[in-house]
Design an enzyme around this catalytic site. Structure first.
Site, short mmCIF file in Angstrom:
data_model
loop_
_atom_site.label_atom_id
_atom_site.label_comp_id
_atom_site.label_asym_id
_atom_site.label_seq_id
_atom_site.Cartn_x
_atom_site.Cartn_y
_atom_site.Cartn_z
N ASP A 99 0.77 -1.26 -0.38
CA ASP A 99 0.38 -0.07 -0.13
C ASP A 99 0.69 1.23 0.03
O ASP A 99 1.24 1.61 1.33
CB ASP A 99 -0.55 0.31 1.35
CG ASP A 99 -1.98 0.81 0.92
OD1 ASP A 99 -1.59 2.36 0.59
OD2 ASP A 99 -3.04 0.95 1.94
N LYS A 102 4.67 10.24 -17.85
CA LYS A 102 6.47 9.68 -18.48
C LYS A 102 6.68 9.59 -19.74
O LYS A 102 5.86 10.60 -21.14
CB LYS A 102 6.37 8.42 -17.22
CG LYS A 102 6.17 8.63 -15.96
CD LYS A 102 7.07 9.98 -15.29
CE LYS A 102 9.09 9.43 -15.13
NZ LYS A 102 9.71 10.16 -14.50
N ARG A 146 2.25 5.78 -18.27
CA ARG A 146 2.82 4.45 -17.42
C ARG A 146 1.49 3.36 -16.99
O ARG A 146 1.31 2.99 -16.79
CB ARG A 146 3.31 4.83 -16.75
CG ARG A 146 4.90 4.92 -17.72
CD ARG A 146 6.05 4.45 -16.33
NE ARG A 146 8.01 4.78 -17.62
CZ ARG A 146 8.49 5.38 -16.62
NH1 ARG A 146 8.67 5.46 -15.64
NH2 ARG A 146 9.31 5.03 -17.43
N ARG A 150 11.12 1.70 -18.09
CA ARG A 150 10.38 0.19 -17.32
C ARG A 150 9.46 -0.30 -17.96
O ARG A 150 9.41 -1.30 -16.64
CB ARG A 150 10.22 1.85 -16.44
CG ARG A 150 10.67 2.96 -16.06
CD ARG A 150 12.03 2.21 -14.65
NE ARG A 150 13.09 3.59 -14.36
CZ ARG A 150 13.47 3.37 -13.81
NH1 ARG A 150 13.12 2.36 -12.77
NH2 ARG A 150 14.65 4.71 -13.63
#
Length: 157
Positions: free
Chosen positions: A37, A72, A76, A122
């Site tokens: 979390d 980004k 994303r 990523r």
């Protein structure tokens, strides 16, 4: 420290054992991994990795405040959702709060897929982690990982 350095704190908070040795950092999974979390607004580059981890922890983890991920190398949020769908990982996205809830399973098996991710290092690395976890699949655009981790595929193969 880089924003991603919070990764060690997150690992520690979910019950992963971290030990520094002469060889470097030794990471050991515990038998009682806790759900994630985390407010990702200060570490957006870490979010794809956290999504991969959450997919493998039994129960519902939440990645909060993801709005910055829209700006980004790719959107994303959209790309993480595409990857979760491609690998049949149950999730829900709260568009108002920009929170992603991932229903993970330590016993999950993924379909072998062919995936063409955007030019986002990523997202490519996250997708590759899903593929090697299942020992299969094909991914394109891998040369974009040179931006942050040129030897990623060799290290994780």
């Amino acid at each position: 420290y880089q924003a991603d350095s919070v990764f060690l704190e997150i690992l520690d908070s979910i019950g992963v054992s971290l030990d520094w040795a002469n060889e470097g950092l030794i990471v050991k999974k515990s038998s009682n991994i806790k759900l994630i979390d985390h407010d990702c607004s200060a570490c957006p580059d870490l979010t794809p990795t956290l999504a991969f981890m959450a997919a493998h922890i039994d129960g519902e983890s939440v990645l909060r405040n993801l709005e910055i991920l829209r700006y980004k190398e790719s959107d994303r949020i959209e790309e993480i959702i595409k990857v979760l769908k491609a690998f049949d990982v149950p999730f829900r996205f709260d568009q108002e709060k920009e929170d992603l809830y991932i229903n993970g399973s330590s016993k999950i098996r993924y379909p072998n897929i062919d995936y063409n991710p955007p030019a986002d290092h990523r997202i490519i690395m996250m997708t590759y982690l899903f593929m090697i976890k299942n020992s299969g699949g094909n991914i394109s655009n891998t040369d974009h990982i040179k931006k942050s981790f040129p030897h990623f595929i060799e290290v994780f193969s």
